[in-house]
Design a protein around this motif. Structure first.
Motif, mmCIF file in Angstrom:
data_model
loop_
_atom_site.group_PDB
_atom_site.id
_atom_site.type_symbol
_atom_site.label_atom_id
_atom_site.label_comp_id
_atom_site.label_asym_id
_atom_site.label_seq_id
_atom_site.Cartn_x
_atom_site.Cartn_y
_atom_site.Cartn_z
ATOM 1 N N GLU A 270 1.334 4.333 0.042
ATOM 2 C CA GLU A 270 0.704 5.277 -0.262
ATOM 3 C C GLU A 270 -0.532 4.628 -0.723
ATOM 4 O O GLU A 270 -1.586 5.365 -0.343
ATOM 5 N N ALA A 271 -0.792 3.779 -1.304
ATOM 6 C CA ALA A 271 -1.897 3.333 -2.121
ATOM 7 C C ALA A 271 -2.705 2.289 -1.379
ATOM 8 O O ALA A 271 -3.261 1.938 -1.768
ATOM 9 N N ASP A 272 -2.149 2.273 0.053
ATOM 10 C CA ASP A 272 -2.525 1.351 1.443
ATOM 11 C C ASP A 272 -2.740 -0.290 1.222
ATOM 12 O O ASP A 272 -3.919 -0.377 0.565
ATOM 13 N N PRO B 15 -3.954 -5.685 -1.139
ATOM 14 C CA PRO B 15 -5.223 -4.765 -0.719
ATOM 15 C C PRO B 15 -5.775 -3.993 0.582
ATOM 16 O O PRO B 15 -5.728 -4.572 1.513
ATOM 17 N N GLY C 30 -10.036 -0.502 -4.106
ATOM 18 C CA GLY C 30 -9.734 0.425 -4.899
ATOM 19 C C GLY C 30 -8.166 0.310 -5.702
ATOM 20 O O GLY C 30 -7.258 1.427 -5.904
ATOM 21 N N LEU C 31 -8.022 -1.383 -4.842
ATOM 22 C CA LEU C 31 -6.386 -1.099 -4.782
ATOM 23 C C LEU C 31 -5.412 -0.520 -6.338
ATOM 24 O O LEU C 31 -4.472 0.014 -6.093
ATOM 25 N N GLU D 132 -6.443 0.775 -8.816
ATOM 26 C CA GLU D 132 -6.718 2.831 -9.384
ATOM 27 C C GLU D 132 -5.647 3.083 -8.592
ATOM 28 O O GLU D 132 -4.729 4.457 -9.172
ATOM 29 N N ARG D 133 -5.313 3.041 -6.977
ATOM 30 C CA ARG D 133 -4.281 4.269 -6.433
ATOM 31 C C ARG D 133 -3.208 3.879 -6.868
ATOM 32 O O ARG D 133 -1.942 4.539 -6.482
ATOM 33 N N ALA E 111 -2.181 5.345 -9.552
ATOM 34 C CA ALA E 111 -1.753 7.079 -9.323
ATOM 35 C C ALA E 111 -0.678 7.084 -8.917
ATOM 36 O O ALA E 111 -0.324 8.202 -8.891
ATOM 37 N N GLN E 112 -0.165 5.941 -7.813
ATOM 38 C CA GLN E 112 1.268 6.482 -7.314
ATOM 39 C C GLN E 112 2.784 6.090 -8.104
ATOM 40 O O GLN E 112 3.759 5.682 -8.044
#
Length: 100
Positions: free
Chosen positions: A51-53, A70, A74-75, A77-78, A81-82
């Motif tokens: 989901e965070a790519d 990544p 921006g990995l 931060e994602r 968030a996950q």
């Protein structure tokens, strides 16, 4: 005896948090070690990375410690968030990658 597992999980979590205070990733865009909650299943952690790519490079001693590269900027931060508890430099956290 029934409290031994929760106590061990709490101790491990605190130890990782203390150790990671100086383990900030030098270059998050080159890859990070993501530490997800120890009560998650590996599939849940892997889904969070997807989901965070991110791309999973390898797994740690626990199935919820993953080295991730990544897919785009921006990995870190994602991943937070996950649900990642910690994002650390994979070289600094290498002790977490040796299964007992």
């Amino acid at each position: 005896m029934q409290y031994i597992v929760p106590i061990l999980v709490a101790i491990m979590t605190l130890a990782v948090a203390a150790a990671s205070a100086t383990a900030v990733p030098a270059d998050p865009e080159a890859g990070v070690a993501a530490v997800f909650p120890p009560w998650w299943q590996r599939e849940h952690a892997a889904a969070a990375v997807a989901e965070a790519d991110g791309l999973i490079v390898r797994e740690g001693a626990l199935p919820t410690i993953l080295v991730v590269r990544p897919g785009r900027p921006g990995l870190a931060e994602r991943l937070r968030a996950q649900g990642a508890l910690l994002i650390v430099d994979p070289l600094a956290a290498r002790g977490c990658f040796v299964p007992a």
